[in-house]
Structures are given as structure tokens and as C-alpha cells.
Design a protein around this motif. Structure first.
Motif, PDB file in Angstrom:
ATOM      1  N   THR A 183       0.809  -1.228   0.000  1.00 45.81           N
ATOM      2  CA  THR A 183       0.000   0.000   0.000  1.00 45.81           C
ATOM      3  C   THR A 183       0.840   1.275   0.000  1.00 45.81           C
ATOM      4  O   THR A 183       0.617   2.166  -0.841  1.00 45.81           O
ATOM      5  N   GLU A 220       1.254   4.083  -3.204  1.00 44.92           N
ATOM      6  CA  GLU A 220       0.967   5.511  -3.088  1.00 44.92           C
ATOM      7  C   GLU A 220       2.087   6.360  -3.678  1.00 44.92           C
ATOM      8  O   GLU A 220       1.839   7.454  -4.197  1.00 44.92           O
ATOM      9  N   GLU A 221       3.315   5.849  -3.602  1.00 44.63           N
ATOM     10  CA  GLU A 221       4.455   6.609  -4.103  1.00 44.63           C
ATOM     11  C   GLU A 221       4.793   6.264  -5.549  1.00 44.63           C
ATOM     12  O   GLU A 221       5.567   6.986  -6.189  1.00 44.63           O
ATOM     13  N   GLN A 266       2.687   1.472 -10.482  1.00 43.35           N
ATOM     14  CA  GLN A 266       1.443   1.623  -9.744  1.00 43.35           C
ATOM     15  C   GLN A 266       0.440   0.551 -10.158  1.00 43.35           C
ATOM     16  O   GLN A 266      -0.258  -0.020  -9.317  1.00 43.35           O
ATOM     17  N   ARG A 302      -5.886  15.794  -0.348  1.00 38.14           N
ATOM     18  CA  ARG A 302      -4.967  14.656  -0.234  1.00 38.14           C
ATOM     19  C   ARG A 302      -3.532  15.125  -0.048  1.00 38.14           C
ATOM     20  O   ARG A 302      -2.710  14.413   0.536  1.00 38.14           O
TER      21      ARG A 302
END
Length: 275
Positions: free
Chosen positions: A41, A45-46, A52, A130
Motif C-alpha cells: 500500500t 501511493e508513491e 502503480q 490529499r
């Protein structure tokens, strides 16, 4: 009327007598996916582009394996004598279970549409949120969002309460979408009791998870420092979180299976042995 205390007694009794039977299933198909998800996870995100997508596919595979493991544990909890058949039963019921849970997920997501509409009407920049930037929200809009979020959370808990034995129905009665209606029929008259049980379970889960994450993440972070998603601190914390998540998940699965068995007996319905 089935009492929650009776179901809990049957749950602890089963875990004491057959804990060793379900341990391999729990380790392989619940602990491992949970650990993979905890590690992947933050990487997802990175990540960007192909990476991804790769992490998303890994997370999806872990989720499917976890669902298979949950079905297998449910099968053992319903009929311990057929423990050897549990992996085969879980494999046979995996696709129907995916279909049922996708429908439930779509229903839950549909309930979020009013919040999406409120956020859109208020021109709130979700991307900026975000990134950590607090948007400007009028009191009326903020109050409406908070009120609906509370109502949605309560309604979601009620839905989960009524669907608590749905996995057991999928496994034992070999149903697909019809398992939703069967679960609602079995839990009729028990909504508030199940609601209270779920609320208590949620509080315990939150407290234990925060405690474990805080202890391992905080203490190791002090001594070893923060070395990123694949650092020692992050990995040890992920393992600890996966252990806790696995234990709580197994308890919840066995409780739901024993609830299903008790509801069948209480309503005079014959117990269906696993194939």
C-alpha cells in the motif's frame, strides 16, 4: 431467539479445540495477504505509471487469496469434520463470493454519492485535500457532510450486521446472489444485537491495531529511525499489524459461522453438511 453469549461460547470452544486445524489456512491465506497489503500500500501511493499498476494487481491478488482463506476457515468452522475438504469448498465458492461482495460493495459505494454531490457543489478540491491542504468549507456544507457521514456509518453497520452470516450461507448452502436474501432472513429480529456486537468488535479492533502500530512503529522508529516503506521499522510494524489483523479476522469468521449454525438450529432448519 439466538443469544450472542451462546454464539461466543461456541466460538471460543471451536478455537480451543480446532485452532491448530485452521492455523495453516490462516497463515497462508489471511496473514500472508494482509502482510502483502501492508507492505504494498505505501509503495503504491508513491509509485507512478506501470509500477502503480503492478502494485494494484498485487493488492488485488492478495485480496482474492484472503477471500479464499476466509471461505476455507468458514467451511471448517461450520463443519470441522470436513476440514480436509475446506480448500476445495473454498475454491468452488470463490467466484460466487466475489460476485456477492462486489454487489454489496456497489451498494455501499452508492450510499456515498450524496457526499460526492455535496463536495462537488461546494467546489472542494479533493486533490489539494490529499496533499494536506485544508479546504474552505461553509458551516452549512460541513454540517451536512458530517451529518450524512454519521447516518451513512450507522446504516453501513446495520447492513453489515444483517449480512454477517452471508459467507457461511455461500459456503454451506452453495448460493450466489441469493445468499444476501438468506442472510437478511436469518438475521431478522437480531439487528440491534448484531449491531452492538459489531460496534464492540470495531472498537476493540481499532484500539488493538492502534496500540500495536504505535508500539512497534513508535519505539522502533525512535531507535532505528524511519527508513521508508521497506525499512526495518516499516516491515516489523507491517508484520505485527498482519498478526493482529489475522487473529481478529479468524475470530470474526468463526463467530459468523457459529452464528449461522445457531440460526439454522433456532429456526428449525436442517444443517447442510459440506460436500
Amino acid at each position: 431467539m439466538v443469544k450472542m453469549g451462546y454464539v461466543w461460547d461456541r466460538t471460543t470452544e471451536f478455537l480451543g479445540e480446532h485452532g491448530g486445524t485452521i492455523l495453516p489456512l490462516a497463515l497462508l491465506a489471511i496473514f500472508v495477504p494482509s502482510l502483502i497489503s501492508a507492505v504494498v500500500t505505501p509503495l503504491q501511493e508513491e509509485a507512478t505509471g506501470v509500477n502503480q499498476l503492478l502494485y494494484a494487481l498485487i493488492s488485488l491478488g492478495a485480496a482474492v487469496l484472503s477471500l479464499w482463506g476466509q471461505l476455507a476457515v468458514t467451511a471448517v468452522a461450520i463443519d470441522p469434520a470436513a476440514a480436509r475438504a475446506a480448500p476445495r469448498v473454498a475454491s468452488a465458492r470463490l467466484l460466487p463470493a466475489i460476485g456477492v461482495y462486489l454487489i454489496v460493495m456497489l451498494i455501499a459505494l452508492a450510499g456515498l454519492l450524496p457526499i460526492v454531490a455535496l463536495v462537488g457543489a461546494a467546489n472542494i478540491d479533493v486533490v489539494a485535500m490529499r496533499a494536506g491542504q485544508m479546504p474552505t468549507i461553509t458551516p452549512a456544507t460541513g454540517g451536512a457532510i458530517a451529518l450524512y457521514a454519521l447516518v451513512y456509518l450507522v446504516a453501513l453497520l446495520f447492513l453489515v450486521a444483517r449480512l454477517l452470516p452471508v459467507s457461511a450461507v455461500i459456503v454451506s448452502e452453495r448460493r450466489g446472489i441469493g445468499a444476501i436474501g438468506t442472510a437478511f432472513r436469518l438475521t431478522r429480529g437480531l439487528t440491534w444485537r448484531l449491531f452492538g456486537t459489531l460496534l464492540l468488535y470495531g472498537v476493540v479492533t481499532l484500539v488493538v491495531t492502534m496500540a500495536v502500530t504505535g508500539v512497534f512503529g513508535g519505539l522502533l522508529g525512535v531507535f532505528l529511525g524511519n527508513t521508508g516503506p521497506l525499512g526495518v521499522t516499516s516491515l516489523v510494524t507491517a508484520v505485527a499489524s498482519a498478526v493482529v489483523s489475522t487473529a481478529l479476522t479468524v475470530v470474526a469468521l468463526v463467530f459468523a459461522a457459529k452464528l449461522y449454525v445457531a440460526l439454522q438450529r433456532g429456526r428449525g432448519e436442517p444443517e447442510l453438511p459440506l460436500p
